[in-house]
Scaffold this motif. Structure first.
Motif, PDB file in Angstrom:
ATOM      1  N   PHE A  37       0.802  -1.215   0.000  1.00 36.48           N
ATOM      2  CA  PHE A  37       0.000   0.000   0.000  1.00 36.48           C
ATOM      3  C   PHE A  37       0.842   1.275   0.000  1.00 36.48           C
ATOM      4  CE2 PHE A  37      -2.780  -3.159   2.182  1.00 36.48           C
ATOM      5  CZ  PHE A  37      -3.655  -3.329   1.129  1.00 36.48           C
ATOM      6  N   GLY A  38       2.132   1.155   0.221  1.00 34.62           N
ATOM      7  CA  GLY A  38       3.005   2.322   0.211  1.00 34.62           C
ATOM      8  C   GLY A  38       2.966   3.017  -1.141  1.00 34.62           C
ATOM      9  N   GLY A  39       2.748   4.311  -1.133  1.00 31.76           N
ATOM     10  CA  GLY A  39       2.708   5.082  -2.370  1.00 31.76           C
ATOM     11  C   GLY A  39       1.402   5.001  -3.131  1.00 31.76           C
ATOM     12  N   MET A  40       0.451   4.221  -2.656  1.00 32.82           N
ATOM     13  CA  MET A  40      -0.849   4.113  -3.330  1.00 32.82           C
ATOM     14  C   MET A  40      -1.820   5.133  -2.747  1.00 32.82           C
ATOM     15  SD  MET A  40      -1.991   0.168  -3.653  1.00 32.82           S
ATOM     16  CE  MET A  40      -1.303  -0.927  -4.849  1.00 32.82           C
ATOM     17  N   LEU A  48      -7.559  -2.393  -5.123  1.00 30.75           N
ATOM     18  CA  LEU A  48      -6.785  -3.627  -5.009  1.00 30.75           C
ATOM     19  C   LEU A  48      -7.578  -4.690  -4.254  1.00 30.75           C
ATOM     20  CD1 LEU A  48      -4.044  -5.090  -5.468  1.00 30.75           C
ATOM     21  CD2 LEU A  48      -3.350  -4.190  -3.241  1.00 30.75           C
ATOM     22  N   ILE A  49      -8.184  -4.301  -3.154  1.00 26.03           N
ATOM     23  CA  ILE A  49      -8.964  -5.256  -2.351  1.00 26.03           C
ATOM     24  C   ILE A  49     -10.233  -5.672  -3.092  1.00 26.03           C
ATOM     25  CG2 ILE A  49     -10.171  -5.641  -0.160  1.00 26.03           C
ATOM     26  CD1 ILE A  49      -7.092  -5.362   0.127  1.00 26.03           C
ATOM     27  N   TYR A  50     -10.962  -4.705  -3.623  1.00 29.42           N
ATOM     28  CA  TYR A  50     -12.180  -5.039  -4.371  1.00 29.42           C
ATOM     29  C   TYR A  50     -11.864  -5.934  -5.572  1.00 29.42           C
ATOM     30  CZ  TYR A  50     -15.397  -1.925  -1.896  1.00 29.42           C
ATOM     31  OH  TYR A  50     -16.190  -1.338  -0.950  1.00 29.42           O
ATOM     32  N   GLY A  51     -10.780  -5.657  -6.251  1.00 29.62           N
ATOM     33  CA  GLY A  51     -10.391  -6.472  -7.392  1.00 29.62           C
ATOM     34  C   GLY A  51     -10.108  -7.916  -7.011  1.00 29.62           C
ATOM     35  N   ALA A  52      -9.504  -8.099  -5.848  1.00 27.27           N
ATOM     36  CA  ALA A  52      -9.194  -9.453  -5.381  1.00 27.27           C
ATOM     37  C   ALA A  52     -10.451 -10.234  -5.024  1.00 27.27           C
ATOM     38  CB  ALA A  52      -8.259  -9.388  -4.174  1.00 27.27           C
ATOM     39  N   LYS A  68     -10.307  -1.042   5.311  1.00 22.89           N
ATOM     40  CA  LYS A  68      -9.294  -0.138   5.847  1.00 22.89           C
ATOM     41  C   LYS A  68      -7.943  -0.720   5.459  1.00 22.89           C
ATOM     42  CE  LYS A  68     -11.966   1.523   9.753  1.00 22.89           C
ATOM     43  NZ  LYS A  68     -11.971   1.750  11.195  1.00 22.89           N
ATOM     44  N   THR A  69      -7.075   0.120   4.914  1.00 22.25           N
ATOM     45  CA  THR A  69      -5.761  -0.353   4.484  1.00 22.25           C
ATOM     46  C   THR A  69      -4.674   0.486   5.149  1.00 22.25           C
ATOM     47  OG1 THR A  69      -5.811   1.092   2.553  1.00 22.25           O
ATOM     48  CG2 THR A  69      -6.607  -1.169   2.251  1.00 22.25           C
TER      49      THR A  69
END
Length: 84
Positions: A37-40, A48-52, A68-69
């Motif tokens: 999650f760094g830099g996102m 990213l989570i929804y895509g997974a 929450k990320t």
């Protein structure tokens, strides 16, 4: 679905993250901690989570997800971090 099912799906699809899942049925709260999650931006993190979990959301197996990320550094400072 059970929280353990959601956790297993995420762990198999996103490497290098720790997941904490709460909820039941088709409504879950996902807390994800990882260097990925760094830099996102917050939106990219959510995507990213929804895509997974896209297939499970499309099928209705998952309906409502709160996400929450955190990077590990952010998690160390997060009020939700109870040290578990």
């Amino acid at each position: 679905m059970q929280p353990s099912d959601v956790k297993s799906l995420l762990e198999s699809r996103i490497e290098g993250c720790e997941f904490r899942i709460q909820g039941e049925g088709c409504n879950f709260q996902v807390t994800a901690i990882g260097e990925v999650f760094g830099g996102m931006s917050p939106v990219k993190r959510q995507q990213l989570i929804y895509g997974a979990l896209g297939d499970e959301i499309a099928s209705g197996a998952l309906h409502a997800i709160t996400i929450k990320t955190y990077t590990p550094e952010q998690w160390g400072k997060a009020p939700e971090n109870t040290g578990l």
